[in-house]
Design a protein around this motif. Structure first.
Motif, PDB file in Angstrom:
ATOM      1  N   SER A 181     -38.960-126.230  93.138  1.00 50.97           N
ATOM      2  CA  SER A 181     -39.075-124.806  93.436  1.00 50.97           C
ATOM      3  C   SER A 181     -37.734-124.228  93.861  1.00 50.97           C
ATOM      4  CB  SER A 181     -40.104-124.573  94.549  1.00 50.97           C
ATOM      5  OG  SER A 181     -39.692-125.216  95.755  1.00 50.97           O
ATOM      6  N   THR A 183     -36.763-120.908  96.182  1.00 53.23           N
ATOM      7  CA  THR A 183     -37.271-119.832  97.019  1.00 53.23           C
ATOM      8  C   THR A 183     -36.115-118.931  97.426  1.00 53.23           C
ATOM      9  OG1 THR A 183     -39.040-121.257  97.870  1.00 53.23           O
ATOM     10  CG2 THR A 183     -38.535-119.275  99.132  1.00 53.23           C
ATOM     11  N   VAL A 192     -40.472-124.016 103.841  1.00 52.95           N
ATOM     12  CA  VAL A 192     -40.468-124.761 102.581  1.00 52.95           C
ATOM     13  C   VAL A 192     -40.677-126.231 102.904  1.00 52.95           C
ATOM     14  CG1 VAL A 192     -39.127-125.441 100.552  1.00 52.95           C
ATOM     15  CG2 VAL A 192     -38.952-123.108 101.426  1.00 52.95           C
ATOM     16  N   THR A 203     -44.271-123.382  99.679  1.00 52.69           N
ATOM     17  CA  THR A 203     -43.586-122.304 100.384  1.00 52.69           C
ATOM     18  C   THR A 203     -44.647-121.479 101.105  1.00 52.69           C
ATOM     19  OG1 THR A 203     -41.759-122.170  98.794  1.00 52.69           O
ATOM     20  CG2 THR A 203     -42.141-120.246 100.176  1.00 52.69           C
ATOM     21  N   VAL A 210     -41.240-113.327  99.779  1.00 52.89           N
ATOM     22  CA  VAL A 210     -40.273-114.221  99.144  1.00 52.89           C
ATOM     23  C   VAL A 210     -40.593-114.350  97.661  1.00 52.89           C
ATOM     24  CG1 VAL A 210     -40.032-115.532 101.285  1.00 52.89           C
ATOM     25  CG2 VAL A 210     -41.517-116.396  99.489  1.00 52.89           C
ATOM     26  N   VAL A 212     -40.602-117.085  94.620  1.00 57.63           N
ATOM     27  CA  VAL A 212     -40.598-118.525  94.376  1.00 57.63           C
ATOM     28  C   VAL A 212     -40.683-118.764  92.870  1.00 57.63           C
ATOM     29  CG1 VAL A 212     -41.686-120.733  94.875  1.00 57.63           C
ATOM     30  CG2 VAL A 212     -41.810-118.887  96.557  1.00 57.63           C
ATOM     31  N   THR A 223     -44.497-113.829  96.699  1.00 54.65           N
ATOM     32  CA  THR A 223     -45.426-114.309  97.720  1.00 54.65           C
ATOM     33  C   THR A 223     -45.285-113.460  98.973  1.00 54.65           C
ATOM     34  OG1 THR A 223     -45.110-116.534  96.819  1.00 54.65           O
ATOM     35  CG2 THR A 223     -46.199-116.351  98.953  1.00 54.65           C
TER      36      THR A 223
END
Length: 287
Positions: A181, A183, A192, A203, A210, A212, A223
């Motif tokens: 991932s 982020t 995280v 996350t 955020v 991701v 998110t």
């Protein structure tokens, strides 16, 4: 802290150039000397912006300057606090950790059992690691011309929690990567986690929003606060609501005995609880 993003497919590539507004007394020679990799780079900016005389620039004029020409200066992360068994590798060598120690790009910090560490950045942002975690500082850079700062970390194992000061410059960036991932944020509080054995990453957003993305298949998710996403070899999941924290039944009880004791009201759907004890109200200096 940040406005929700309407649509997002991956961490957006930063512009290949920046716009500089000419101030009184500026010349291309002076700008190149102060902000560019080489003084001779003024000629590239002169041609790109069709400037007849590099010594005479109209105040308020906008110059389009390639980012590749701009000088950057390295920054460092400071060890704000730590407890227990915490190790650091700096420039390829194991070094003893100390409070206030400065860690440059490329440093790796790891925590052992029942240990924690908190790193403070120059803009007030912080990254905290609980026990059994490891993170690498990939990029800590400041660009003098734009005032922007870039920070990229790789979480190699365990968990991390970041508190990111809201960013004001277009080229500011804060990223925490795992093998599964990416982020990216512009000011928020988020966690995280990465488990190499199960090949999963998580996350969780505490405050703000955020982005991701998966480096594997390009799937991505915006998110929001109180939601989380999972990442695996199959990409990034859609956001799922996080369960609320349990209520402490006697939150004002003075803990003056050898054992810390408190009661929790169970949360429906919870499989287990993660408890953190801190020496401060913000839970930054973890016990």
């Amino acid at each position: 802290l940040v406005a929700p993003v309407a649509a997002w497919a991956a961490p957006k590539a930063k512009p290949e150039s920046v716009v500089y507004v000419v101030r009184r007394g500026d010349t291309l020679y002076a700008l190149a000397t102060s902000y560019m990799l080489r003084t001779s780079d003024y000629a590239i900016v002169q041609r790109r912006n069709h400037i007849a005389n590099p010594r005479r620039l109209p105040v308020g004029a906008k110059l389009d300057i390639p980012v590749a020409l701009l000088r950057t200066t390295p920054a460092q992360a400071r060890v704000a606090s730590y407890r227990g068994q915490v190790s650091a590798v700096v420039q390829g060598a194991d070094v003893p950790l100390s409070r206030g120690m400065l860690l440059p790009e490329g440093s790796v910090v790891a925590t052992g059992p029942n240990s924690s560490v908190r790193l403070a950045l120059t803009d007030g942002s912080q990254v905290a690691l609980p026990s059994q975690s490891r993170i690498r500082i990939d990029v800590l850079r400041h660009t003098p011309m734009t005032g922007s700062i870039e920070r990229t970390f790789t979480l190699e194992a365990g968990r991390s929690e970041a508190t990111v000061t809201p960013m004001t410059k277009p080229r500011d960036g804060f990223i925490i990567r795992t093998p599964l991932s990416v982020t990216a944020v512009r000011g928020t509080v988020f966690r995280v986690a990465y488990d190499a054995q199960s090949q999963r990453a998580w996350t969780e957003v505490v405050d703000g929003t955020v982005n991701v993305a998966s480096p594997i298949d390009g799937s991505a998710s915006v998110t929001p606060e109180a939601f989380g996403v999972k990442a695996s070899n199959h990409g990034v999941s859609v956001p799922e609501a996080l369960l609320p924290p349990p209520t402490i039944t006697t939150p004002g009880r003075t803990q003056d005995e050898a054992d810390v004791m408190f009661g929790l009201t169970p949360v429906p759907g919870a499989v287990k609880y993660r408890v953190r004890l801190g020496a401060d109200a913000g839970l930054l200096d973890l016990l």
